[in-house]
Scaffold this active site. Sequence first.
Site, PDB file in Angstrom:
ATOM      1  CB  SER A  42      -0.441  -4.770   1.833  1.00 19.22           C
ATOM      2  OG  SER A  42      -0.506  -5.171   0.491  1.00 19.22           O
ATOM      3  N   GLY A  43      -3.279  -3.586   0.416  1.00 16.73           N
ATOM      4  CA  GLY A  43      -4.381  -3.990  -0.449  1.00 16.73           C
ATOM      5  C   GLY A  43      -4.009  -5.217  -1.269  1.00 16.73           C
ATOM      6  CG  LEU A  44      -0.185  -7.354  -3.624  1.00 13.02           C
ATOM      7  CD1 LEU A  44      -0.892  -7.763  -4.907  1.00 13.02           C
ATOM      8  CD2 LEU A  44       1.300  -7.064  -3.916  1.00 13.02           C
ATOM      9  CG  ASP A  54      -4.071  -4.703  -5.298  1.00 17.28           C
ATOM     10  OD1 ASP A  54      -5.007  -4.226  -4.630  1.00 17.28           O
ATOM     11  OD2 ASP A  54      -2.914  -4.228  -5.294  1.00 17.28           O
ATOM     12  CG  ASP A  81      -2.994  -0.157  -0.070  1.00 14.98           C
ATOM     13  OD1 ASP A  81      -3.453   0.866  -0.603  1.00 14.98           O
ATOM     14  OD2 ASP A  81      -2.533  -1.120  -0.719  1.00 14.98           O
ATOM     15  CG  ASP A  83      -7.072  -0.215  -2.980  1.00 13.31           C
ATOM     16  OD1 ASP A  83      -5.846  -0.368  -2.798  1.00 13.31           O
ATOM     17  OD2 ASP A  83      -7.871  -1.166  -3.010  1.00 13.31           O
ATOM     18  CD  GLU A 110      -3.586   3.174  -5.131  1.00 14.52           C
ATOM     19  OE1 GLU A 110      -3.101   2.659  -4.094  1.00 14.52           O
ATOM     20  OE2 GLU A 110      -3.638   2.567  -6.216  1.00 14.52           O
ATOM     21  CE  LYS A 116      -5.261  -0.675  -6.776  1.00 12.18           C
ATOM     22  NZ  LYS A 116      -4.537  -1.332  -5.653  1.00 12.18           N
ATOM     23  CG  ASN A 118      -0.159  -3.991  -7.584  1.00  5.73           C
ATOM     24  OD1 ASN A 118       0.942  -3.788  -8.092  1.00  5.73           O
ATOM     25  ND2 ASN A 118      -0.345  -4.087  -6.286  1.00  5.73           N
ATOM     26  CB  SER A 119       1.304   0.826  -8.658  1.00  3.51           C
ATOM     27  OG  SER A 119       0.323   1.539  -7.969  1.00  3.51           O
ATOM     28  NE  ARG A 155       0.241   3.912  -4.054  1.00  5.66           N
ATOM     29  CZ  ARG A 155       0.113   2.611  -3.953  1.00  5.66           C
ATOM     30  NH1 ARG A 155      -0.167   2.040  -2.777  1.00  5.66           N
ATOM     31  NH2 ARG A 155       0.244   1.841  -5.011  1.00  5.66           N
ATOM     32  CG  HIS A 186       4.322   3.396  -5.123  1.00  5.53           C
ATOM     33  ND1 HIS A 186       5.418   2.732  -4.633  1.00  5.53           N
ATOM     34  CD2 HIS A 186       3.386   2.430  -5.359  1.00  5.53           C
ATOM     35  CE1 HIS A 186       5.175   1.442  -4.575  1.00  5.53           C
ATOM     36  NE2 HIS A 186       3.950   1.228  -5.013  1.00  5.53           N
TER      37      HIS A 186
HETATM   38  C1  SPV Z   1       0.050  -2.595  -1.520  1.00  2.36           C
HETATM   39  O1  SPV Z   1       0.787  -3.141  -0.689  1.00  2.36           O
HETATM   40  O2  SPV Z   1      -1.026  -3.045  -1.845  1.00  2.36           O
HETATM   41  C2  SPV Z   1       0.491  -1.373  -2.176  1.00  2.36           C
HETATM   42  C3  SPV Z   1       1.904  -1.158  -2.352  1.00  2.36           C
HETATM   43  O3  SPV Z   1      -0.332  -0.630  -2.615  1.00  2.36           O
HETATM   44  S1  SPV Z   1       2.280  -1.698  -3.924  1.00  2.36           S
HETATM   45  O4  SPV Z   1       1.813  -3.022  -4.098  1.00  2.36           O
HETATM   46  O5  SPV Z   1       3.728  -1.580  -3.950  1.00  2.36           O
HETATM   47  O6  SPV Z   1       1.659  -0.798  -4.869  1.00  2.36           O
HETATM   48 MG    MG Z   2      -2.162  -1.385  -2.735  1.00  2.00          MG
END
Ligand code: SPV
Ligand code: MG
Length: 542
Positions: A42-44, A54, A81, A83, A110, A116, A118-119, A155, A186
């Site tokens: 996971s990027g986060l 992130d 992930d 990004d 994505e 980017k 975080n979403s 994504r 997502h």
């Molecule tokens: C991540 O885990 O970094 C993701 C998923 O991209 S989310 O955080 O849900 O966007």
């Molecule tokens: Mg991410």
Amino acid sequence: MKKTSQLRALLNSGDTEFILEAHSGLSARIVEEAGFKGIWASGLALSAQHAVRDNNELSWTQVVDALEFMSDATSIPILLDGDTGYGDFNTMRRVVRKLEDRDIAGVCIEDKLFPKSNSFIRGERQPLEEISTFCGKIKAGKDAQSDGEFCIVARVEALIAGWGLDEALRRADAYLQAGADAILIHSKQSQPDEVLEFARLWERRCPLVIVPTKYYSTPTEVFRKQRIDLVIWANHLVRASITAMKETAARIAQTQSLIDSEDAVATVSEIFRLQGADELLEAERRYSGRQNVDTSAVILAASRGSGLDSLTRDRPKVMIPVAGKTVLRRLVDKFKSHGINDITVVGGYCAEAIDAGGIQLVVNPDWEQGGELTSLACAAGALQGEVVLLYGDLLFRSYILANLIDWEADLLAVVDSVPLEEVEGNTNDLAYCSAPDDRAMYQQKVWIEHVGKEAGWQGKAPNGRWIGLLRAKGESLNILLKTLEKMKGEPGFEASGLPDLINRLIKEGCAPQVQYINGHWMDINRPEDLLRADDFAHGHAG
Ligand code: SPV
Ligand code: MG
């Protein structure tokens, strides 16, 4: 199966499959041990692990470096992930090649703009990438991969950015045409409705992936029913670690002690296990070329030492100080200085008074009725590789230990050939050998034929005294262990001592070879031995 094929199989299994987030080698290994078939890098979580945001604050090469540890630590596939692909189509090509080098099974990109965020942070305000530009990135990635099984997951952020279902479907379709191996749809809603609707309309045109972080309360059965292919549990290990670390840090800060935290955290040996420490020990045995890697020591120290009344009122014999240092510490220092760090002490009488620093303490619960062999049996687990076995009341010069380790023989016993009439103190373990000590001969080949208290055996005079020091390895150590096991089941075992074991080994055809010495040792049995011991320790006697 190679990792890329594993990930592809997971996406195409026809069942709903699950992967869990990891952000380090250690967490990745924990995901695999938990039984997951894949890992979400996971990027986060990766950025949080480094306490950065992130927002591509971690460079992509730093991400790849972290992934290398995760990949090396595991045998299940990692889906990164990725990004936005960290730049344009050209960066994407380079990223894919570097990921393949690290044995990463796939990357998810994505359709947002680099850098980017975080979403879940103002996701609706984030601009989306042009469809054609994003398709170019997918194509470039697919063309760059050298392993046909490597997966690129596209994504779709259209739902989060507020563009609606139609746009989401339009984009997913374009990405599939561009070569994507799966679509991740997502959503940041707390209910799964829009994701389920997307899935329904998508009609399984390719594997579909979801991340139910926000709609976490949805029963998994719902995803199965909608035939979602892959569910990503995207951040629970980094979140679990935050909770655990905060609780532990607060508790230690508050109590200024570790006592309340010990049982709440993993043991240090669990860390070693997760790091694969055993494999390294095994490799050391095979490759290091060091002689003493395997040598350990077992010290029998269960008895009180009955001749030493007041000195052993609240401690066993090994804890008696000699010239300011206990007998045990002297032995431990000696072993350590010879590269023997694996030291087991079998205690019994006042075992709690034994200074356990640098040793493994094993307690013989039967020390009162039992003899030396009951103690030895308690340390059977430590009888591996090459073992030096001795009584805990011995003082001896270092060269004796050095020779004991150096000599080739599998089973070696130290015998002092000083004539008995010149001996002060213990004449218990008289040794009858195949030849007397010929001091002109180096490494003379002599074997013990019998050890006993009696002053004559089979009409022979003793050749010396066994000093209570034995070294065993190889087949002899196996035979010793088997013999000990056999004796355990026989009457009289409780009262048996090491000389009984030696005599039995001789009967089994496993006689110890003799290493003759001339003095330079003593044992402590009577109060007057202590004065001699002080002198001995200071190098004035023996
Ligand atoms: C991540 O885990 O970094 C993701 C998923 O991209 S989310 O955080 O849900 O966007
Ligand atoms: Mg991410």
